[in-house]
Design an enzyme around this catalytic site. Structure first.
Site, PDB file in Angstrom:
ATOM      1  N   LYS A  83       0.840  -1.203   0.000  1.00 42.41           N
ATOM      2  CA  LYS A  83       0.000   0.000   0.000  1.00 42.41           C
ATOM      3  C   LYS A  83       0.874   1.252   0.000  1.00 42.41           C
ATOM      4  O   LYS A  83       0.544   2.252  -0.637  1.00 42.41           O
ATOM      5  CB  LYS A  83      -0.936  -0.006   1.212  1.00 42.41           C
ATOM      6  CG  LYS A  83      -1.877   1.208   1.320  1.00 42.41           C
ATOM      7  CD  LYS A  83      -2.917   1.261   0.211  1.00 42.41           C
ATOM      8  CE  LYS A  83      -3.739   2.553   0.218  1.00 42.41           C
ATOM      9  NZ  LYS A  83      -4.880   2.547   1.149  1.00 42.41           N
ATOM     10  N   LYS A 141      -1.596  11.139   6.516  1.00 43.95           N
ATOM     11  CA  LYS A 141      -1.307   9.995   7.401  1.00 43.95           C
ATOM     12  C   LYS A 141      -0.503   8.945   6.636  1.00 43.95           C
ATOM     13  O   LYS A 141       0.543   8.473   7.085  1.00 43.95           O
ATOM     14  CB  LYS A 141      -2.609   9.368   7.911  1.00 43.95           C
ATOM     15  CG  LYS A 141      -2.384   8.065   8.701  1.00 43.95           C
ATOM     16  CD  LYS A 141      -3.650   7.210   8.838  1.00 43.95           C
ATOM     17  CE  LYS A 141      -3.887   6.327   7.619  1.00 43.95           C
ATOM     18  NZ  LYS A 141      -4.919   5.287   7.784  1.00 43.95           N
TER      19      LYS A 141
END
Lengths: 284, 284
Positions: free
Chosen positions: B170, B238
């Site tokens: 990811k 984030k």
């Protein structure tokens, strides 16, 4: 039509060949005559100067190396402007400075000629297969006249606006590619550093929001240590330099472009200028 | 199967809904109960704690906000590890820290459980339409057991390697997107600054080497001043923070990622944290 073609390198040779194959009368000039031989064998006529490839032509195409070469070809003592006669349309397909395109257009107009700037994307394969994207700046009337010739070289032919707009559009293209390449390189470098198999990672990410032409086409070459040139690092640096100068002249800050240019320059300093753009991966 | 589902936000609600619709027995927990109401109406059972959504379950999915939330959900006093019994498979689908995924996997193994890290891409639309890409790290056996459930949520489901590999993949995805967004923003900003019509520029460049998912999907929103969130700036920050810390821990320099993170943080400081990632364009 009677066509002049100046610059028969890898790109120009294919593009001129399509015009010749369609039956147009072609006079060609190139700095190195040998690179025009294939076209001459196919029926083109040789000229020893840009001037000679311009006289009595309806349309003259130029696709040379650097903006300095464009200037020489157009403004030199035996250049295009030395002989172009009323009504001829001059089409520079080199990726070059937008402000130089404007200067050529203004000079042309003052002499009763028209000019288009029409850089391309699609690379040597696109040129060979007549699948180039051609980004055009200049007057609509000249565009309409030249369009059938563009259609012999490419598929995606768009008039973007007045003189310089073709070059500006090409800069938009290169700017998008430049930072995108940082992302592709860093993504693949991270994959390798974290112990993943970059090829398997591509299966997860290339069809989603991270997907790009560069990720699908150049990441596999990076992974395979294949740094052969599709598009040369040295030419990309030329384009990024034009883009950055042009952005600065427009008062636009482009930190991603500036970073990408600096990285490519570092790669060139390390001897990578004749590699393909995917060789940026070697810096990681 | 008896499934626990912890985290019924925008993503989790759709994903859990697909499991429920396929006939699985679902116990759900969410910090805000209201967000689980639709699932409860559809037949899911409520639990007041993560622990309660774990007891007697075969598989427990978690998809919460930040790594700190993941830690709380797994290691908290009424968390997943407080009650998970032998053989249960824990699947964290939050985009979170790879090292936390490894810690969860090690803790699970020590207790006779298995864990998978399985972050997704595809956004709320992908979750709703069961078209997510699911990037998985962990043991093959647990992956094989959970795969039929993953297939109810997504289409591109790849086991990338041992624990942490899903999160690392990811990160590869987000890293490629991050610098790519700089390129898309700067390309469109250059188009506008140079007097071009950005929509017409897209016609020339989006199908070639500059093409990307972001250029095709987000550039039109930039041009239209549409900064509504598909993916929130605050969540992207984030992810980029995790990616940058993780890259640093791996000894990898990622200047493109560092620049993109800094730019997004500047955007957040200017009040853009609840906008979509395409709002980076506002900085130009």
């Amino acid at each position: 039509m009677n066509v002049g073609f100046i610059g028969t390198g890898v790109m120009g040779k294919s593009m001129a060949g399509h015009l010749l194959a369609a039956g147009h009368d072609l006079v060609v000039y190139n700095r190195t005559k040998g690179k025009a031989q294939e076209l001459l064998d196919a029926g083109a006529t040789w000229s020893d100067t840009p001037q000679g490839a311009t006289s009595d032509r309806d349309v003259v195409f130029t696709i040379v190396g650097f903006p300095a070469d464009v200037e020489e070809v157009y403004f030199g003592s035996d250049g295009v402007f030395a002989s172009a006669s009323d009504g001829v349309i001059l089409v520079d397909m080199t990726t070059s400075r937008p402000d130089l395109a404007v200067r050529i257009a203004e000079t042309a107009e003052a002499k009763g000629l028209s000019a288009l700037d029409a850089p391309v994307s699609g690379g040597d394969v696109g040129a060979r297969e007549a699948r180039l994207s051609i980004m055009v700046g200049g007057p609509e009337k000249a565009f309409a006249t030249v369009k059938p010739l563009f259609e012999l070289m490419g598929r995606n032919i768009v008039l973007q606006g007045p003189a310089g707009s073709g070059q500006h559009t090409k800069m938009c293209n290169q700017i998008a590619i430049a930072s995108g390449m940082l992302g592709v390189c860093e993504s693949m470098a991270y994959a390798k550093a974290s112990g993943l198999d970059p090829e398997v990672v591509l299966k997860s990410i290339e069809s989603g929001a991270a997907g790009s032409w560069s990720l699908s086409n150049l990441a596999p070459r990076m992974i395979a240590d294949n740094f052969a040139p599709g598009f040369y690092v040295k030419h990309f640096i030329k384009d990024l330099s034009i883009a950055l100068e042009s952005a600065e002249a427009l008062g636009l800050e482009t930190p991603g472009l500036a970073l990408a240019k600096a990285m490519y320059e570092r790669l060139a300093e390390q001897g990578g200028e004749d590699l393909g753009t995917q060789a940026l991966y070697k810096l990681y």
